[in-house]
Motif scaffolding. Structure first.
Motif, mmCIF file in Angstrom:
data_model
loop_
_atom_site.group_PDB
_atom_site.id
_atom_site.type_symbol
_atom_site.label_atom_id
_atom_site.label_comp_id
_atom_site.label_asym_id
_atom_site.label_seq_id
_atom_site.Cartn_x
_atom_site.Cartn_y
_atom_site.Cartn_z
ATOM 1 N N ASN A 1 0.855 -1.185 0.000
ATOM 2 C CA ASN A 1 0.000 0.000 0.000
ATOM 3 C C ASN A 1 0.888 1.231 0.000
ATOM 4 O O ASN A 1 1.959 1.240 0.601
ATOM 5 C CB ASN A 1 -0.921 -0.010 1.225
ATOM 6 N N LEU B 1 1.542 5.569 0.082
ATOM 7 C CA LEU B 1 1.202 6.959 0.387
ATOM 8 C C LEU B 1 2.169 7.838 -0.377
ATOM 9 O O LEU B 1 3.361 7.527 -0.486
ATOM 10 C CB LEU B 1 1.323 7.253 1.885
ATOM 11 N N LYS B 2 1.670 8.963 -0.880
ATOM 12 C CA LYS B 2 2.530 9.821 -1.684
ATOM 13 C C LYS B 2 2.084 11.260 -1.572
ATOM 14 O O LYS B 2 0.890 11.567 -1.557
ATOM 15 C CB LYS B 2 2.476 9.374 -3.156
ATOM 16 N N ASN B 3 3.070 12.160 -1.459
ATOM 17 C CA ASN B 3 2.800 13.588 -1.581
ATOM 18 C C ASN B 3 3.814 14.162 -2.570
ATOM 19 O O ASN B 3 4.418 13.415 -3.346
ATOM 20 C CB ASN B 3 2.816 14.276 -0.206
ATOM 21 N N THR B 4 4.015 15.454 -2.566
ATOM 22 C CA THR B 4 4.919 16.053 -3.554
ATOM 23 C C THR B 4 6.391 15.777 -3.254
ATOM 24 O O THR B 4 7.246 15.956 -4.123
ATOM 25 C CB THR B 4 4.706 17.578 -3.629
ATOM 26 N N GLU C 1 7.354 9.334 -1.427
ATOM 27 C CA GLU C 1 6.486 8.194 -1.698
ATOM 28 C C GLU C 1 6.900 7.069 -0.768
ATOM 29 O O GLU C 1 8.084 6.747 -0.665
ATOM 30 C CB GLU C 1 6.621 7.727 -3.150
ATOM 31 N N LYS D 1 -7.646 3.495 4.905
ATOM 32 C CA LYS D 1 -6.654 4.190 4.092
ATOM 33 C C LYS D 1 -7.234 5.516 3.650
ATOM 34 O O LYS D 1 -8.380 5.598 3.222
ATOM 35 C CB LYS D 1 -6.283 3.343 2.867
ATOM 36 N N SER D 2 -6.439 6.568 3.780
ATOM 37 C CA SER D 2 -6.824 7.878 3.276
ATOM 38 C C SER D 2 -5.661 8.430 2.466
ATOM 39 O O SER D 2 -4.665 7.748 2.240
ATOM 40 C CB SER D 2 -7.184 8.823 4.431
ATOM 41 N N GLU D 3 -5.779 9.656 2.039
ATOM 42 C CA GLU D 3 -4.751 10.240 1.184
ATOM 43 C C GLU D 3 -3.381 10.252 1.841
ATOM 44 O O GLU D 3 -2.359 10.074 1.175
ATOM 45 C CB GLU D 3 -5.157 11.668 0.799
ATOM 46 N N ASN D 4 -3.351 10.438 3.156
ATOM 47 C CA ASN D 4 -2.051 10.548 3.832
ATOM 48 C C ASN D 4 -1.898 9.598 5.021
ATOM 49 O O ASN D 4 -0.987 9.759 5.827
ATOM 50 C CB ASN D 4 -1.818 11.993 4.303
ATOM 51 N N GLU D 5 -2.761 8.566 5.121
ATOM 52 C CA GLU D 5 -2.699 7.697 6.295
ATOM 53 C C GLU D 5 -3.087 6.260 5.958
ATOM 54 O O GLU D 5 -4.044 6.009 5.224
ATOM 55 C CB GLU D 5 -3.621 8.232 7.389
ATOM 56 N N LYS E 1 1.406 7.890 8.923
ATOM 57 C CA LYS E 1 0.860 9.169 8.467
ATOM 58 C C LYS E 1 1.966 9.992 7.828
ATOM 59 O O LYS E 1 3.007 10.235 8.447
ATOM 60 C CB LYS E 1 0.229 9.928 9.636
#
Length: 299
Positions: free
Chosen positions: A5, A7-10, A13, A89-93, A119
């Motif tokens: 699974n 998680l990714k931001n700018t 990853e 699961k959420s966008e950042n967790e 997170k």
């Protein structure tokens, strides 16, 4: 088969393996730099095991509780556990959960829910352990983390180019393990090479892990000796700390612990085990640590 699974931001990853809820990647989005050890099975086939309900080894892999003897492997039964579920699961967790079952009750006679929560916040990963005692009796346990980071991080660097710098001046010594049993001995040794730092060397772990019970610091930075910080770990909720790698391997484990391996002279009474956590029925316990990647390696 690995189920990962993400998680990714700018900036970052990360990937977590469903088995053991094990963090297996922390990677720069822009540069592709991988900060986690990639579990070479010829050296050490893990990335970042989660430790529960014990940390380290038990004497003869057993403990005594209320007149009965139970057996647990080193670091407990979360690592490589296939019964952990992704609860949400959420966008950042990511929230992983293991509920007691017939197999765990044979090894650890308590009814519990165990959570690992990842997170992602900008350049920092927050890892939270949560334990719920859903039994009608007091529960005893330890827990911790065991993440391994690539070191050296870049080509044409050496292990000895790196050091671990703590936030405060330290006088703590490592508690040496009895290498025959993997248990904590009465011997200790000075390993700090300056007031705040431990210089990494290929032979630093020839006597196995560095084990600290009384660090003043609650933050440590993996630092290149000329290029500066790579990443920092903040472990405010953890009273014990381990540092380890296989000798001559290209990684270093930074291990926040609430608990420790048995002492060679242990009575094996679980209730009086060094660092044991006591949790009353219908209560919960939380502890968190953070992995902060230095921004200059991400932007």
């Amino acid at each position: 088969m690995k189920i990962l699974n993400k998680l990714k931001n700018t900036l970052l990853e990360l990937k977590v393996n469903h088995i053991g809820a094990e963090l297996s990647q922390v990677k720069s989005v822009k540069h592709g730099t991988e900060f986690m050890w990639q579990a070479n099975p010829d050296i050490w086939a893990n990335h970042a095991p989660n430790l529960f309900p014990i940390v380290g080894a038990l004497k003869n892999d057993t403990y005594n509780l209320d007149g009965k003897t139970f057996s647990l492997p080193k670091h407990g039964f979360i690592r490589s556990n296939k019964n952990i579920v992704l609860e949400s699961k959420s966008e950042n967790e990511l929230v992983y959960k293991l509920t007691y079952n017939e197999e765990t009750l044979k090894q650890f006679p308590f009814k519990f829910n165990y959570y690992v929560i990842y997170k992602l916040i900008e350049n920092t990963l927050d890892i939270t352990y949560k334990v719920e005692n859903i039994d009608n009796k007091t529960m005893y346990f330890s827990l911790g983390g065991h993440p391994a980071f690539n070191c050296p991080l870049y080509k044409d660097e050496k292990y000895s180019d790196y050091s671990l710098e703590f936030e405060k001046t330290e006088s703590s010594k490592t508690h040496l393990l009895d290498l025959q049993q993997g248990l904590v001995s009465d011997m200790n040794e000075a390993v700090f090479t300056s007031a705040k730092a431990i210089q990494l060397q290929p032979d630093l772990f020839n006597k196995d892990a560095l084990i600290f019970k009384d660090l003043t610091s609650r933050s440590v930075t993996l630092k290149h000796n000329t290029k500066g910080p790579i990443l920092s770990m903040h472990y405010n909720d953890f009273n014990y700390f381990g540092i380890w790698a296989k000798p001559n391997a290209s990684y270093v484990c930074l291990e926040p612990w609430l608990g420790i391996a048995d002492h060679i002279n242990t009575s094996q009474d679980f209730k009086t085990k060094d660092g044991i956590i006591t949790l009353e029925p219908n209560k919960s316990f939380k502890a968190s640590y953070q992995i902060e990647i230095a921004l200059n390696h991400l932007v």
